[in-house]
Design a protein around this motif. Structure first.
Motif, PDB file in Angstrom:
ATOM      1  N   GLU A 148      20.146  25.005  29.719  1.00  0.00           N
ATOM      2  CA  GLU A 148      21.536  24.663  29.997  1.00  0.00           C
ATOM      3  C   GLU A 148      22.453  25.360  28.999  1.00  0.00           C
ATOM      4  O   GLU A 148      22.191  25.350  27.800  1.00  0.00           O
ATOM      5  N   THR A 149      23.518  25.958  29.488  1.00  0.00           N
ATOM      6  CA  THR A 149      24.520  26.547  28.617  1.00  0.00           C
ATOM      7  C   THR A 149      25.534  25.475  28.228  1.00  0.00           C
ATOM      8  O   THR A 149      26.231  24.928  29.082  1.00  0.00           O
TER       9      THR A 149
ATOM     10  N   LYS B 292      30.038  28.934  25.507  1.00  0.00           N
ATOM     11  CA  LYS B 292      30.027  30.371  25.230  1.00  0.00           C
ATOM     12  C   LYS B 292      31.412  30.779  24.753  1.00  0.00           C
ATOM     13  O   LYS B 292      32.424  30.284  25.252  1.00  0.00           O
TER      14      LYS B 292
ATOM     15  N   GLY C   3      26.798  31.769  21.892  1.00  0.00           N
ATOM     16  CA  GLY C   3      26.459  30.712  22.830  1.00  0.00           C
ATOM     17  C   GLY C   3      25.716  29.571  22.172  1.00  0.00           C
ATOM     18  O   GLY C   3      25.089  29.742  21.122  1.00  0.00           O
TER      19      GLY C   3
ATOM     20  N   TYR D 210      23.010  26.480  23.537  1.00  0.00           N
ATOM     21  CA  TYR D 210      22.165  26.194  24.696  1.00  0.00           C
ATOM     22  C   TYR D 210      21.309  24.957  24.429  1.00  0.00           C
ATOM     23  O   TYR D 210      21.045  24.599  23.276  1.00  0.00           O
TER      24      TYR D 210
ATOM     25  N   GLU E 145      14.977  34.762  28.276  1.00  0.00           N
ATOM     26  CA  GLU E 145      16.348  34.509  28.699  1.00  0.00           C
ATOM     27  C   GLU E 145      17.409  35.405  28.051  1.00  0.00           C
ATOM     28  O   GLU E 145      18.563  35.391  28.478  1.00  0.00           O
TER      29      GLU E 145
END
Length: 278
Positions: free
Chosen positions: A2-3, A6, A15, A17, A133
């Motif tokens: 999940e972000t 950013k 970012g 995460y 990722e």
């Protein structure tokens, strides 16, 4: 994965995460800065391990690393320092143990063994996630950290010299098995057999034959933990006996804070960049 957030910075992306970790059995949060050079292909990775009481956010907000990371073209990964959650055993009144104080070990003692597995989390699970990722050149990795994180960086590099091409530390706990603020944590995580502690102790690892091509350490001379917890002279003696080149900078007037770390952050990133072929 999940972000969480950013933001553009120095032409790259900072970012935050979150993912569900199978290793710790908890959600884990981490920060990654991707420099602008990554738009053209994979770039080297530099891991930063934080100290006691910290999260991923401390170095992200106070470490001042993004300008240098963008200039050299290196990804910076900043994991959390422990598993967290209501079901995770903790000692809320003890800042040197439990939440925020995982010491980058794999606990073997109950009730901590199920969750406190930060060594495997960093070395195995998060490494695989970064490789999958992010535009990371996993053949070029370096590692550094502060205090407890400096201890983690040194021990992980010494045990994986084939993986990491560079290692440095700010004010590391070089011999946690005998330091006032880490010895009790090792006993709780790993049990009373001190032989089990040696694989998480940089000085002991060197004494037991582990090697790394060269190390860089910066230490504040005004650090209040210098004499009782950090004791860089022990690492200096171990490296000298083992023939490991060590650059040990004792910085007059500097303490243990991020004012100290941010002052010399550019020096460390430049040092790593050179060894990562940048």
């Amino acid at each position: 994965m999940e972000t969480v957030s950013k933001a553009k910075s120095h032409g790259g992306v900072q970012g935050v995460y979150r993912h569900d970790s199978k290793v710790t059995g908890t959600p884990m949060t981490f920060a990654v800065f991707v420099p602008p050079q990554a738009s053209s292909g994979p770039v080297p990775v530099l891991w930063y391990l934080s100290g006691l009481t910290c999260t991923h956010a401390n170095v992200m907000e106070k470490g001042e690393y993004r300008a240098a990371a963008a200039r050299h073209g290196v990804i910076i990964v900043a994991p959390d320092t422990s598993p967290r959650g209501e079901a995770v055993p903790d000692e809320p009144d003890n800042w040197q143990f439990g939440s925020g104080a995982g010491f980058y070990v794999d606990a073997t003692q109950e009730p901590y063994a199920a969750n406190y597995r930060m060594y495997s989390y960093i070395v195995e699970e998060l490494t695989a996630l970064i490789a999958a990722e992010f535009p990371a050149d996993m053949a070029r990795q370096g590692i550094f950290g502060h205090s407890m994180g400096g201890h983690g960086a040194l021990t992980i590099a010494l045990k994986h010299p084939d993986r990491f091409k560079s290692c440095s530390a700010f004010a590391p706990i070089v011999q946690p098995s005998t330091a006032d603020w880490s010895r009790p944590a090792l006993e709780k995580y790993l049990g009373r057999d001190e032989l089990a502690w040696r694989s998480y102790d940089a000085v002991a690892l060197i004494e037991d034959g582990k090697r790394f091509p060269e190390l860089l350490v910066d230490q504040g001379a005004a650090d209040p933990f210098l004499k009782t917890g950090l004791r860089p002279e022990l690492l200096e003696d171990a490296c000298k006996a083992a023939g490991i080149p060590l650059v040990l900078n004792l910085r007059e007037g500097y303490d243990h804070s991020y004012y100290f770390i941010s002052t010399f952050m550019d020096d460390h990133i430049a040092w790593h960049a050179k060894r990562l072929g940048l």
